[in-house]
Design an enzyme around this catalytic site. Sequence first.
Site, PDB file in Angstrom:
ATOM      1  N   LYS A 109      40.838  46.248  29.958  1.00 41.61           N
ATOM      2  CA  LYS A 109      42.154  46.753  30.337  1.00 41.61           C
ATOM      3  C   LYS A 109      43.194  46.292  29.331  1.00 41.61           C
ATOM      4  CE  LYS A 109      45.697  46.287  33.971  1.00 41.61           C
ATOM      5  NZ  LYS A 109      46.063  45.633  35.237  1.00 41.61           N
ATOM      6  N   GLU A 161      56.718  40.475  41.999  1.00 36.78           N
ATOM      7  CA  GLU A 161      55.545  39.699  41.590  1.00 36.78           C
ATOM      8  C   GLU A 161      55.844  38.217  41.348  1.00 36.78           C
ATOM      9  OE1 GLU A 161      51.881  40.062  38.359  1.00 36.78           O
ATOM     10  OE2 GLU A 161      53.256  41.726  38.698  1.00 36.78           O
TER      11      GLU A 161
END
Length: 463
Positions: free
Chosen positions: A216, A265
Amino acid sequence: MGLTLPVELFEQAKRTMDSQKEQVLLSWVSELTDMTAKQLFDQAETFKGERFFWQNKERSLRLAGFGVMDQLRMEPGGDRFSALHTRKEQVLRRTVTNSEESACGAVYFGGFRFDAQSDVAPEWESFGQGLFYLPLFLVTEKEGHRYLSVNIWLSADDGYDKVEAVMAQWERICDTTPSSDATPDCILEERLAEDAWLAAATDVVALLQDTEHLQKVVLARRMRLGFDGFLSSSRIIANMEAQQGNSYCFVLENGTRTFFGATPERLVLADETRMESACVAGSIGRGTTDAEDEALGATLLNDAKNLAEHHFVVEMIEETMARFCEDVEVSANPELLKNRDIQHLYMTVAGNRGSAKLLDVVRALHPTPALGGWPQEDAMTVIRLKEAMDRGLYGAPIGWIDAKDRGEFVVAIRSALTIDTDALLYAGCGIVADSVPVDELAETAMKFQPMLRVLGGKVHERS
């Protein structure tokens, strides 16, 4: 507000100075009874350009700081995280205070640069490799109480008149009526380098398909907004509070530049005994009806690509926390974290901190696979090659740390940088082997929405 710093504490600081033969930080903490952190931030206009604001997503902690009593601007080379820890410890050894309250007293607030190895663009130069303030005045709201911290460096020849002058500044802030400037109109909206970003994403997909090791890579991009007047931090905070529930809100002023955001987050929260991190990855929009929103959430919870991206994050954070903490626990299954414009997959990882240093954990966690990719170093190499912009503080740790190593850092996404009458907005997405670049471009457009809404740009609602 009739506050007077005790002469006894001042005299204690002077005695400490006599024994140490160097400056001493006098850090006085007292309880406030009326004005809020946001009100006092708004009224501290004489400190514009050197203020910060922080609100956690539970809205159980707010910090407002103004005036720079100490500033740490990291330069290239060396360990940025150790530099802040060392500065904090040095100041602690030279501090005389009347309080042990967390998030009070000698608290540093600021952010690190996303990538210490990348070239620095002009808009980010004043932030260095990281920028942290110890404020002259800090207002802390927590657990139903409000506290004022006053931090003053004292030298051998300073008398109590220096304290009186500082407290007179505080009284002037309390007596100030904040200005009510008109909200500027957005007159320019420019999506930058979309074709180049699509080409880079296509190259990264091909690279991921050709290698088994790299799984990724997160690619980010920018958009620019222009306004017919100057942007107000106070207005930005008010809009974030009103619009971006279930998010952390932060503002860091640096002269004529202001970095701010409403991020979902958490990177790491640390109290005396525990540390906790959040695993946030995978994204989908919000529905216009409850039924549509529920259907979109169910899609996200069962989408193989997003679940795989989230798994990378959980695995990395769990392994990292286990290096520093004992009895690490991971929440059972992904849940939905719903924000105003976007919903994400969410889990938590927590453990007993023992002797772990907060900034060591921040260093080890950054960047998580949600913002860099996986494996970490290989993904960062690809980002440096393919991402034709400087992220600056976007996607990097921002937060606070106090003298006792308690604090909290978040990942600075859903964020923007204002420079006078312009704003740069940042958004990114995870590219994997089966990604479709045009779909990923649409995801980044969705992630621009929170800051577009905050700034009054054109928000593209779902039809």
